[in-house]
Design a protein around this motif. Structure first.
Motif: not given
Lengths: 363, 363
Positions: B32, B35, B62, B64-65
């Motif tokens: 998180a 992200e 996640y 974007k991560a």
């Protein structure tokens, strides 16, 4: 703080000697502080030491103070900047004459808002340390979430060994009993973690001794910086370097929040109204952490009660320092230290740290 | 914090190696946090180290991560309780594999929320200290009335000598330049008073060296505990014992006030209305002193950037630790330390403290 009116005032002719000339606003603040103290300690007798020609007309303006004070002339005063070595040479300073009165058992203790270095040096030489005490320490009360916490040493000793720390624990316990009125104060040793292996040999050995001592039930173990304000223990023991830094860092953090809060409340009309709505609670909170309420640090471990008021304290602050001194005198803090030290002495005269660590590893 | 998107990301294939298995809430919080970091550092490449079978499905949640991360398998993890000596033996732990990636110049630095003791021990052995650095130190940013303040050492070294303190000053300067973006950070040496004679020989000698060094213009002199939150200097240098205690005492004091404030606002209906009126300002204030914003302590002085996130940090906190690591990598903190240490080295290799004190007294 205790209700000091309950026990009988001890036998010395004066409860306290007061250095009228010490501090940034002497003697005005001292007299105004005594005016407040006179209400709280109506049976006290104070020896007010300083320039008589100055004090006499001033004292007349504080009728309650005048009722409990007797002036003793001292022809000089120690400035805030004076080096301890120079201060020691001044035999007629108000601080010296006041400390002499304690040495001659005319007064149970002394309060001064003057030069701390000079005060500690003079007190050590004139009063001497209590039997069994190797180093006097500076102790004071601090606010916490759970009530008042006694912390020592606050700067009298830059570096401390195991024995010093154990003595501080003994003196801190007596302080918490006398000034906070706690029957069995819990004691923590300040460290960088709570696990037994944390810190250095000096700290680990002090913890061992305290665990084996008559204080064992009251010894909590290691505490960390945040435990001071959490009130995890009633007494926090540390060396004078860390203690001084912890004290000032805590004060600094409280000041930071207070500045930020002021900014928040002053933002606009709505926030000003918000302030008015919460003001009573804020005032109580401010009082809870008010440094004036916590004014009055005691140099514990001396033959006599020696209380240092902050140099810039106002009348309320100076009166709080007098409260601390009265508590310490009335509740015989030094008797408590003497008794406890005698019990702990055997453990401290054990072989040197490494030898005893080996011995306990073998056992 | 700096705008890290400006300078070019260095040449290592990965900006950072991330220990996915360290901390109280791993790997969820780590992912998180990544992200959030992916938005702030879109050009970063992260090596995510941990149990691949666990991480692969989790990372998919996640997006974007996932875009900036590449997973590298590590079959074990170091628990928060594990002793450093045991941790050193685990060659396939996520922390070890991540640190190895830094040692092999695959990544510019490493971030972990895991066991600090294990992290420092592994980093010292695998990465080694920078040339001229005798002891790595733990440095982090703290809030003050005047802006962010870098403090070190926060607990890596319980006792420190003169040389260690001077090195800390050099490393703190580099940290403040890299992470706070200050062109000429001012440096203070933590002591129990500001006068030249305060403290012990170790501190006085460190001050002397800094006054004679190329850092002299930036060296403010001694500072006290309250100067940390006042922001008197941009960097505060101290030993790991006092630093750890100052850090935690400051945090504890802020927590105390926050608890007291909550009580004030929750008293009754009027105080609750009052709260609503000042809430925007309070939120800003809370953010200003939010420990999450200050998460991410750097072990400075190692061949590689080693950043420790608080074990209990949330996603926002972990992302802040990534920010610190990215700043340190992008702004070449270690180059800055190397250059400055070379300049100061001559002063530190001077004769022993007493000899040089005599020499300067004669001169």
């Amino acid at each position: 703080m205790n209700d000091v009116s309950a026990p009988a005032i001890p036998a010395a002719p004066f409860s306290l000697a007061i250095d009228a000339m010490g501090g940034d606003h002497a003697p005005d603040i001292v007299l105004a502080g005594l005016e407040l103290a006179a209400d709280r300690h109506p049976n006290a007798r104070m020896l007010l030491v300083g320039d008589e020609s100055l004090l006499k007309p001033q004292l007349a303006k504080y009728p309650k103070a005048a009722r409990i004070c007797e002036i003793r002339h001292a022809s000089s005063a120690i400035s805030m900047e004076m080096k301890p070595t120079s201060a020691l040479r001044l035999r007629d300073s108000s601080l010296r004459v006041a400390i002499d009165a304690v040495a001659h058992e005319e007064a149970g203790g002394i309060v001064s808002a003057g030069n701390s270095g000079a005060m500690l040096a003079l007190a050590k030489i004139v009063l001497k340390t209590l039997p069994g005490v190797t180093r006097p320490a500076m102790a004071a009360v601090n606010p916490s979430a759970r009530g008042d916490v006694v912390m020592l040493d606050l700067g009298a000793n830059i570096s401390c060994d195991t024995r010093n720390l154990v003595e501080f624990a003994v003196m801190g316990e007596a302080f918490a009993k006398a000034v906070l009125g706690l029957p069995a104060p819990r004691i923590g040793l300040l460290n960088v973690g709570v696990e037994e292996l944390k810190g250095d040999e000096r700290l680990r050995r002090a913890a061992e001794i305290l665990r084996e001592s008559p204080l064992s039930d009251q010894f909590y173990g290691f505490v960390e910086g945040h435990d001071i304000t959490a009130g995890t223990t009633d007494v926090v023991v540390t060396d004078g370097f860390s203690g001084n830094i912890a004290l000032k860092t805590g004060e600094g953090a409280l000041k930071l929040v207070s500045q930020l809060l002021q900014r928040v409340f002053k933002t606009n009309l709505l926030t000003r109204i918000g302030y008015l709505l919460v003001r009573p609670g804020l005032e109580r909170m401010k009082e809870w952490i008010d440094p004036r309420r916590y004014n009055g640090a005691v140099f514990v471990g001396l033959n006599g009660i020696v209380v240092k008021s902050h140099g810039g304290a106002d009348a309320e602050g100076f009166a709080a320092a007098i409260d601390v001194a009265m508590d310490a005198v009335t509740h015989s803090i030094n008797e408590k230290i003497r008794t406890r030290l005698a019990q702990v002495e055997r453990l401290m005269s054990a072989p040197s740290e490494n030898e005893s660590a080996e011995a306990s590893a073998v056992a």
